[in-house]
Design a protein around this motif. Structure first.
Motif, PDB file in Angstrom:
ATOM      1  N   ARG A   1       0.624  -1.260  -0.051  1.00 46.55           N
ATOM      2  CA  ARG A   1       0.086  -0.074   0.232  1.00 46.55           C
ATOM      3  C   ARG A   1       0.778   1.249   0.081  1.00 46.55           C
ATOM      4  N   GLU A   2       1.874   1.281   0.792  1.00 43.08           N
ATOM      5  CA  GLU A   2       2.990   2.193   0.874  1.00 43.08           C
ATOM      6  C   GLU A   2       3.743   2.689  -0.544  1.00 43.08           C
ATOM      7  N   ALA A   3       3.877   1.781  -1.195  1.00 48.39           N
ATOM      8  CA  ALA A   3       4.606   1.564  -2.510  1.00 48.39           C
ATOM      9  C   ALA A   3       3.433   2.199  -3.377  1.00 48.39           C
ATOM     10  N   GLU A   4       2.231   1.898  -3.385  1.00 44.96           N
ATOM     11  CA  GLU A   4       1.358   2.273  -4.405  1.00 44.96           C
ATOM     12  C   GLU A   4       1.075   3.822  -4.260  1.00 44.96           C
ATOM     13  N   LEU A   5       1.092   4.218  -3.019  1.00 44.62           N
ATOM     14  CA  LEU A   5       0.794   5.806  -2.911  1.00 44.62           C
ATOM     15  C   LEU A   5       2.020   6.481  -3.513  1.00 44.62           C
ATOM     16  N   LYS A   6       3.086   5.870  -3.674  1.00 38.29           N
ATOM     17  CA  LYS A   6       4.257   6.481  -4.254  1.00 38.29           C
ATOM     18  C   LYS A   6       4.520   6.027  -5.699  1.00 38.29           C
ATOM     19  N   VAL A   7       3.560   5.453  -6.400  1.00 34.94           N
ATOM     20  CA  VAL A   7       3.600   5.167  -7.835  1.00 34.94           C
ATOM     21  C   VAL A   7       3.998   6.372  -8.575  1.00 34.94           C
ATOM     22  N   PRO A   8       3.468   7.503  -8.449  1.00 35.90           N
ATOM     23  CA  PRO A   8       4.051   8.554  -9.236  1.00 35.90           C
ATOM     24  C   PRO A   8       5.316   8.962  -9.166  1.00 35.90           C
ATOM     25  N   PHE A   9       6.108   8.889  -8.176  1.00 31.13           N
ATOM     26  CA  PHE A   9       7.342   9.235  -7.734  1.00 31.13           C
ATOM     27  C   PHE A   9       8.340   7.996  -8.438  1.00 31.13           C
ATOM     28  N   LEU A  10       7.719   6.924  -8.314  1.00 29.60           N
ATOM     29  CA  LEU A  10       8.500   5.506  -9.041  1.00 29.60           C
ATOM     30  C   LEU A  10       8.489   5.703 -10.743  1.00 29.60           C
ATOM     31  N   GLU A  11       7.248   6.129 -10.849  1.00 29.12           N
ATOM     32  CA  GLU A  11       7.240   6.263 -12.549  1.00 29.12           C
ATOM     33  C   GLU A  11       8.234   7.379 -13.040  1.00 29.12           C
ATOM     34  N   GLU A  12       8.153   8.548 -12.370  1.00 30.43           N
ATOM     35  CA  GLU A  12       8.931   9.777 -12.659  1.00 30.43           C
ATOM     36  C   GLU A  12      10.531   9.303 -12.462  1.00 30.43           C
ATOM     37  N   ALA A  13      10.932   8.537 -11.374  1.00 33.99           N
ATOM     38  CA  ALA A  13      12.359   8.229 -11.133  1.00 33.99           C
ATOM     39  C   ALA A  13      12.653   7.027 -12.449  1.00 33.99           C
ATOM     40  N   ALA A  14      11.769   6.307 -12.784  1.00 34.94           N
ATOM     41  CA  ALA A  14      12.151   5.483 -13.851  1.00 34.94           C
ATOM     42  C   ALA A  14      12.268   5.854 -15.155  1.00 34.94           C
ATOM     43  N   ALA A  15      11.401   7.162 -15.323  1.00 27.94           N
ATOM     44  CA  ALA A  15      11.743   8.014 -16.734  1.00 27.94           C
ATOM     45  C   ALA A  15      13.108   8.476 -16.651  1.00 27.94           C
ATOM     46  N   TRP A  16      13.350   8.952 -15.489  1.00 26.45           N
ATOM     47  CA  TRP A  16      14.554   9.653 -15.254  1.00 26.45           C
ATOM     48  C   TRP A  16      15.921   8.714 -15.738  1.00 26.45           C
ATOM     49  N   LEU A  17      15.726   7.452 -15.048  1.00 23.90           N
ATOM     50  CA  LEU A  17      16.697   6.583 -15.275  1.00 23.90           C
ATOM     51  C   LEU A  17      16.754   6.269 -16.839  1.00 23.90           C
ATOM     52  N   HIS A  18      15.660   6.254 -17.460  1.00 20.73           N
ATOM     53  CA  HIS A  18      15.710   5.923 -18.913  1.00 20.73           C
ATOM     54  C   HIS A  18      16.514   7.065 -19.687  1.00 20.73           C
ATOM     55  N   ASP A  19      16.220   7.988 -19.258  1.00 12.88           N
ATOM     56  CA  ASP A  19      16.963   9.121 -19.900  1.00 12.88           C
ATOM     57  C   ASP A  19      18.757   9.161 -19.340  1.00 12.88           C
ATOM     58  N   LEU A  20      18.890   8.790 -18.202  1.00  9.78           N
ATOM     59  CA  LEU A  20      20.213   8.826 -18.101  1.00  9.78           C
ATOM     60  C   LEU A  20      21.163   7.834 -18.984  1.00  9.78           C
ATOM     61  N   LEU A  21      20.143   6.679 -19.044  1.00  8.79           N
ATOM     62  CA  LEU A  21      20.953   5.487 -19.848  1.00  8.79           C
ATOM     63  C   LEU A  21      21.153   5.491 -21.261  1.00  8.79           C
ATOM     64  N   GLY A  22      20.419   6.659 -21.907  1.00  5.23           N
ATOM     65  CA  GLY A  22      20.236   7.387 -23.167  1.00  5.23           C
ATOM     66  C   GLY A  22      20.337   5.934 -23.981  1.00  5.23           C
ATOM     67  N   PRO A  23      21.270   6.154 -25.034  1.00  6.10           N
ATOM     68  CA  PRO A  23      21.215   5.190 -26.249  1.00  6.10           C
ATOM     69  C   PRO A  23      21.486   3.713 -25.732  1.00  6.10           C
ATOM     70  N   LEU A  24      22.023   3.361 -24.467  1.00  6.55           N
ATOM     71  CA  LEU A  24      22.460   2.073 -24.183  1.00  6.55           C
ATOM     72  C   LEU A  24      21.205   1.172 -24.244  1.00  6.55           C
ATOM     73  N   ASP A  25      21.811   0.074 -25.016  1.00  2.00           N
ATOM     74  CA  ASP A  25      20.542  -1.038 -25.211  1.00  2.00           C
ATOM     75  C   ASP A  25      20.631  -1.776 -23.759  1.00  2.00           C
ATOM     76  N   VAL A  26      19.496  -1.326 -23.217  1.00  2.00           N
ATOM     77  CA  VAL A  26      19.010  -1.867 -21.800  1.00  2.00           C
ATOM     78  C   VAL A  26      18.164  -3.347 -21.850  1.00  2.00           C
ATOM     79  N   THR A  27      18.792  -4.391 -21.682  1.00  2.00           N
ATOM     80  CA  THR A  27      18.356  -5.826 -21.810  1.00  2.00           C
ATOM     81  C   THR A  27      17.882  -6.350 -20.578  1.00  2.00           C
TER      82      THR A  27
END
Length: 313
Positions: A47-73
């Motif tokens: 339940r706590e994690a679900e309350l923080k889903v917007p943060f988790l999604e924002e953080a995941a998008a930031w990590l996606h940008d950090l990894l840039g062109p690297l092929d993440v498998t």
């Protein structure tokens, strides 16, 4: 896991315990080195994690940008708990296998069920492991996420070195540690002495220090996370703090979660608080009273969570 909020909001781990992404939801640690019943805490952690889903999604998008062109498998979610973060990472990296790693079979079962509900069962796998000892058996990845896990391990610097060694070239290690304590009530709530939450924080700080001191291989460490990542052989790529701000009046789910947090605080800090503060907590837990958390209009949920990142050259 769970949560997690800054360090003191924890429960003490067993030897080599992997931690859980939502562990900070427990609202107080034992400080005695005893292992909490993570299976019993599963609903609270999820339940706590679900309350923080917007943060988790924002953080995941930031990590996606950090990894840039690297092929993440491949992505490792260390201390995944019920898999809420795992799902956010899997959505952000659709070309990767995302692995939920935890020591609790019940929490991993929740992670599997969540991945099926989200249509991600083909891309999310689960692995039972104790950390850091079990990490070499998990293989390597372009992204490793660890949420409020490192502070549960006696030698935090050595743990980060182990995590860094599992990164593939160009990969990123994301360490969720620190931030600010959760707030859910005004300073003056009309009952008891004002400043209740500040005193709860102080008691939890002491409990947290006691928990750390009892960990196997405990090593005193300056918790400068970017510096620790450098010491692990990585190059820092930035730290970001994400706000979870649920304003009053809370919806029933968030309100019930705050009540559960306070109930656990009442249990874990009973020996550390004044009689007046314990009486105030009892009043807040009185569901039939207008002063209780389930009925009063001023209950909110506010916390800041920090994620530190670094790349393997």
């Amino acid at each position: 896991m769970t949560p997690h909020p800054h360090g003191p909001q924890h429960t003490g781990p067993r030897t080599g315990h992997a931690g859980h992404a939502g562990h900070s939801a427990t609202g107080g640690h034992t400080g005695s080195g005893t292992e909490p019943d993570w299976d019993a805490l599963a609903v609270h952690l999820e339940r706590e994690a679900e309350l923080k889903v917007p943060f988790l999604e924002e953080a995941a998008a930031w990590l996606h940008d950090l990894l840039g062109p690297l092929d993440v498998t491949r992505v490792l979610d260390l201390g995944s708990g019920p898999g809420v973060t795992t799902v956010a990472l899997a959505h952000a990296f659709p070309g990767a296998e995302t692995v939920a790693v935890d020591s609790s079979p019940a929490l991993l079962e929740r992670a599997r069920a969540r991945s099926e509900r989200e249509g991600l069962a083909a891309r999310i796998t689960t692995r039972a492991a104790e950390l850091p000892a079990g990490l070499p058996d998990l293989g390597t990845a372009e992204l490793i996420w660890t949420s409020n896990v490192v502070h549960h391990l006696g030698d935090q610097r050595a743990a980060l070195e182990t995590f860094a060694a599992a990164l593939r070239p160009g990969g990123v290690l994301a360490v969720r540690e620190g931030g600010l304590p959760t707030r859910f009530l005004p300073r003056d709530i009309g009952i008891g002495r004002p400043g209740l939450q500040a005193r709860l924080d102080a008691a939890e700080e002491d409990r947290f220090s006691a928990m750390r001191a009892e960990l196997p291989d405990h090593t005193t460490t300056v918790e400068d996370w970017p510096a620790l990542l450098v010491a692990a052989g990585l190059a820092p790529t930035g730290s970001r703090t994400f706000l979870t701000d649920l304003s009053a009046p809370l919806d029933p789910v968030a309100r019930a979660h705050v009540r559960a947090r306070v109930e656990r605080l009442r249990e874990s800090l009973a020996d550390d608080l004044s009689a007046e503060d314990l009486a105030t907590l009892d009043a807040l837990l009185d569901d039939a009273s207008g002063e209780g958390l389930l009925r009063r209009p001023d209950v909110f949920f506010l916390t800041a969570t920090t994620v530190h990142t670094a790349v393997r050259a």
